[in-house]
Design an enzyme around this catalytic site. Structure first.
Site, PDB file in Angstrom:
ATOM      1  N   GLN A   1      -9.209  70.849  53.447  1.00 47.61           N
ATOM      2  CA  GLN A   1      -8.066  70.741  52.539  1.00 47.61           C
ATOM      3  C   GLN A   1      -6.767  71.029  53.286  1.00 47.61           C
ATOM      4  O   GLN A   1      -6.573  72.153  53.762  1.00 47.61           O
ATOM      5  CB  GLN A   1      -8.221  71.761  51.402  1.00 47.61           C
ATOM      6  CG  GLN A   1      -7.090  71.764  50.399  1.00 47.61           C
ATOM      7  CD  GLN A   1      -7.165  72.969  49.463  1.00 47.61           C
ATOM      8  OE1 GLN A   1      -7.454  74.075  49.885  1.00 47.61           O
ATOM      9  NE2 GLN A   1      -6.919  72.746  48.194  1.00 47.61           N
TER      10      GLN A   1
ATOM     11  N   SER B   1      -1.709  73.991  52.407  1.00 42.87           N
ATOM     12  CA  SER B   1      -0.767  75.045  52.828  1.00 42.87           C
ATOM     13  C   SER B   1      -0.103  74.690  54.151  1.00 42.87           C
ATOM     14  O   SER B   1      -0.714  74.060  55.020  1.00 42.87           O
ATOM     15  CB  SER B   1      -1.504  76.371  53.012  1.00 42.87           C
ATOM     16  OG  SER B   1      -2.207  76.713  51.859  1.00 42.87           O
TER      17      SER B   1
ATOM     18  N   GLU C   1      -0.820  88.193  43.088  1.00 46.80           N
ATOM     19  CA  GLU C   1       0.514  88.281  42.470  1.00 46.80           C
ATOM     20  C   GLU C   1       0.798  87.014  41.664  1.00 46.80           C
ATOM     21  O   GLU C   1       1.352  87.071  40.564  1.00 46.80           O
ATOM     22  CB  GLU C   1       1.602  88.469  43.546  1.00 46.80           C
ATOM     23  CG  GLU C   1       1.605  89.838  44.217  1.00 46.80           C
ATOM     24  CD  GLU C   1       0.467  90.022  45.222  1.00 46.80           C
ATOM     25  OE1 GLU C   1      -0.111  89.007  45.662  1.00 46.80           O
ATOM     26  OE2 GLU C   1       0.147  91.180  45.551  1.00 46.80           O
TER      27      GLU C   1
ATOM     28  N   GLU D   1     -10.099  74.679  41.918  1.00 55.08           N
ATOM     29  CA  GLU D   1     -10.231  75.689  42.971  1.00 55.08           C
ATOM     30  C   GLU D   1     -10.172  77.100  42.373  1.00 55.08           C
ATOM     31  O   GLU D   1     -10.955  77.975  42.735  1.00 55.08           O
ATOM     32  CB  GLU D   1      -9.105  75.504  43.992  1.00 55.08           C
ATOM     33  CG  GLU D   1      -9.198  76.468  45.161  1.00 55.08           C
ATOM     34  CD  GLU D   1      -8.239  76.111  46.299  1.00 55.08           C
ATOM     35  OE1 GLU D   1      -7.532  75.098  46.206  1.00 55.08           O
ATOM     36  OE2 GLU D   1      -8.213  76.870  47.278  1.00 55.08           O
TER      37      GLU D   1
ATOM     38  N   SER E   1      -9.344  75.830  56.266  1.00 52.31           N
ATOM     39  CA  SER E   1     -10.721  76.289  56.447  1.00 52.31           C
ATOM     40  C   SER E   1     -11.578  75.121  56.915  1.00 52.31           C
ATOM     41  O   SER E   1     -11.544  74.038  56.319  1.00 52.31           O
ATOM     42  CB  SER E   1     -11.292  76.813  55.127  1.00 52.31           C
ATOM     43  OG  SER E   1     -10.431  77.769  54.559  1.00 52.31           O
TER      44      SER E   1
END
Ligand SMILES: Cc1cc2nc3c(=O)[nH]c(=O)nc-3n(C[C@H](O)[C@H](O)[C@H](O)COP(=O)(O)OP(=O)(O)OC[C@H]3O[C@@H](n4cnc5c(N)ncnc54)[C@H](O)[C@@H]3O)c2cc1C
Length: 396
Positions: free
Chosen positions: A132, A135, A380, A250, A167
């Site tokens: 994936q 990010s 968060e 996810e 990953s």
């Protein structure tokens, strides 16, 4: 809630349990599939890929996928039974975990018929593997600020930029990747989603080693990579909607699993390790902590069943998914902290010893315990989602 399984569901459970007993090699039994879902060595990766192939041929992969793509079109309850049995057998994460759960359904929602026919079955069989590419450095929680660009060059898109925390990119044949295709549009509007052949000229994969010494992550660089036009998934400049589909799936799997197995094993350990001159189990605070963990596991289980009930009643998703992600991953951190209190210095030794034959497992759990509080959206961010969408608190 009705907690009883029907005779047909019970038979399904027995069938899957027996299949796993007969076909799952002992050396592939895992402690926690979430902490080593990218195998450390190519050898283990290939062993798991072989198991995946066998499961695929017996039609035990992604049973909830439609039959035309290799699944069984199974219902939600069968899916739950399947997950419970898979964990019970301590079966490992397979080659395309978590992409089968998040990219497979995304492709089913947004892909063309040709894309689905081309990619879904090889993903399920493990013949092709995925990673994936969402990010970027500086674009994690604020994913829509991503800077990788795909510029329309007439016959193809040209990709430049890079991804981080990818990953398993070192094992992957394909990447699903987000890139900016309109730099003038508001940040959520000018993004598109593509699939990328990892062998394309201009793609470079560099390892990022975790503090446990494991090459889980990679940084991936793109320099003038040619992306064929047909690699676009979903409409041009609407990739944010495609990404949201992936992230919804996810989040549902990022809270971790197998806490109950860890707690069982910790209770056994507490009887054998010595703490301040007596078996750890004889300390009241040790038993209380284990009981507290068990209670929280039960609470997680019933929250998951509440989410399931909503799905069965075809109600829109409630706050359960973010709650499960948040509390499940935070529980992992607290279990890891408790392991250090129980095992002292042994918790940081990555080699079996007489008092602790399975030391590497605890070592990995201690060092990796926090990762689920970051992957798939940090704690968060889950707090923000719950505060704003569930409690209706004002936005920061
Ligand atoms: C095990 C693991 C596997 C991963 N695999 C992949 C992968 O395969 N592919 C991929 O694309 N990505 C992957 N990631 C990356 C992951 O999605 C990001 O790490 C995550 O989204 C957080 O982004 P960041 O690391 O940039 O942190 P940042 O977004 O920079 O956050 C830094 C800190 O600021 C806090 N923060 C940020 N914004 C807010 C806010 N609005 N309110 C309150 N606090 C805030 C965060 O909670 C965090 O504590 C993986 C991460 C992990 C840990």
């Amino acid at each position: 809630m009705d907690f009883q399984y029907s005779p047909g569901q019970e038979q399904f459970r027995q069938e899957f349990r027996s299949w796993l007993e007969a076909n799952l090699p002992d050396e592939l039994r895992a402690f926690d599939t979430h902490f080593d879902y990218v195998p450390e060595t190519l050898e283990v990766f290939e062993q798991r890929r072989a198991l995946q192939k066998k499961m695929f041929e017996a039609r035990w992969m992604a049973i909830w996928w439609p039959p035309e793509y290799g699944g069984r079109g199974a219902g939600l309850i069968e899916q739950v039974i399947y997950d419970v049995e898979y964990r019970r057998a301590a079966a490992p994460a397979l080659a395309n975990f978590p992409h089968i759960n998040q990219w497979g359904p995304t492709l089913m929602s947004w892909g063309t018929e040709a894309q689905k026919r081309r990619f879904l079955i090889p993903m399920l069989s493990g013949d092709e593997t995925w990673c994936q590419g969402y990010s970027e450095p500086g674009s994690g929680s604020d994913l829509a600020s991503l800077q990788t660009r795909a510029v329309d060059q007439g016959d193809f898109f040209e990709l430049n930029g890079g991804k981080i925390w990818t990953s398993g990119a070192n094992y992957a044949d394909w990447m699903y990747v987000l890139a900016r295709t309109d730099s003038k549009a508001p940040k959520h509007k000018g993004i598109s989603c593509f699939y990328l052949d990892m062998k394309s000229p201009g793609v470079e994969v560099h390892p990022l080693v975790t503090m446990a010494g494991h090459r889980h992550f990679n940084q991936v660089f793109f320099e003038n990579v040619r992306l064929p036009k047909e690699n676009l998934v979903g409409p041009l400049n609407e990739g944010w909607r495609v990404a949201m589909t992936t992230l919804t799936f996810e989040r549902a799997i990022s809270g971790g699993s197998g806490h109950d197995l860890q707690i069982q094993r910790l209770a056994e350990l507490a009887r054998t390790v010595t703490l301040e001159g007596k078996p750890a189990w004889e300390h009241e605070w040790v038993r209380q902590q284990l009981a507290q963990f068990q209670i929280e596991c039960e609470a997680l289980k019933y929250t998951a069943l509440r989410a399931l009930t909503r799905q069965l009643k075809k109600l829109p998703p409630g706050p359960e998914q973010s709650t499960l992600k948040l509390t499940g991953s935070e529980l992992s951190v607290r279990i890891a902290r408790f392991v250090t209190e129980l095992l002292g210095g042994y918790a940081l030794i990555d080699a079996p010893s007489e008092p602790l034959p399975d030391a590497p497992r605890w070592y990995n759990l201690v060092l990796n315990g926090r990762m689920l509080t970051i992957a798939g959206g940090t704690s968060e961010i889950q707090h923000n989602i719950l505060g704003e969408r569930t409690l209706g608190l004002p936005k920061e």
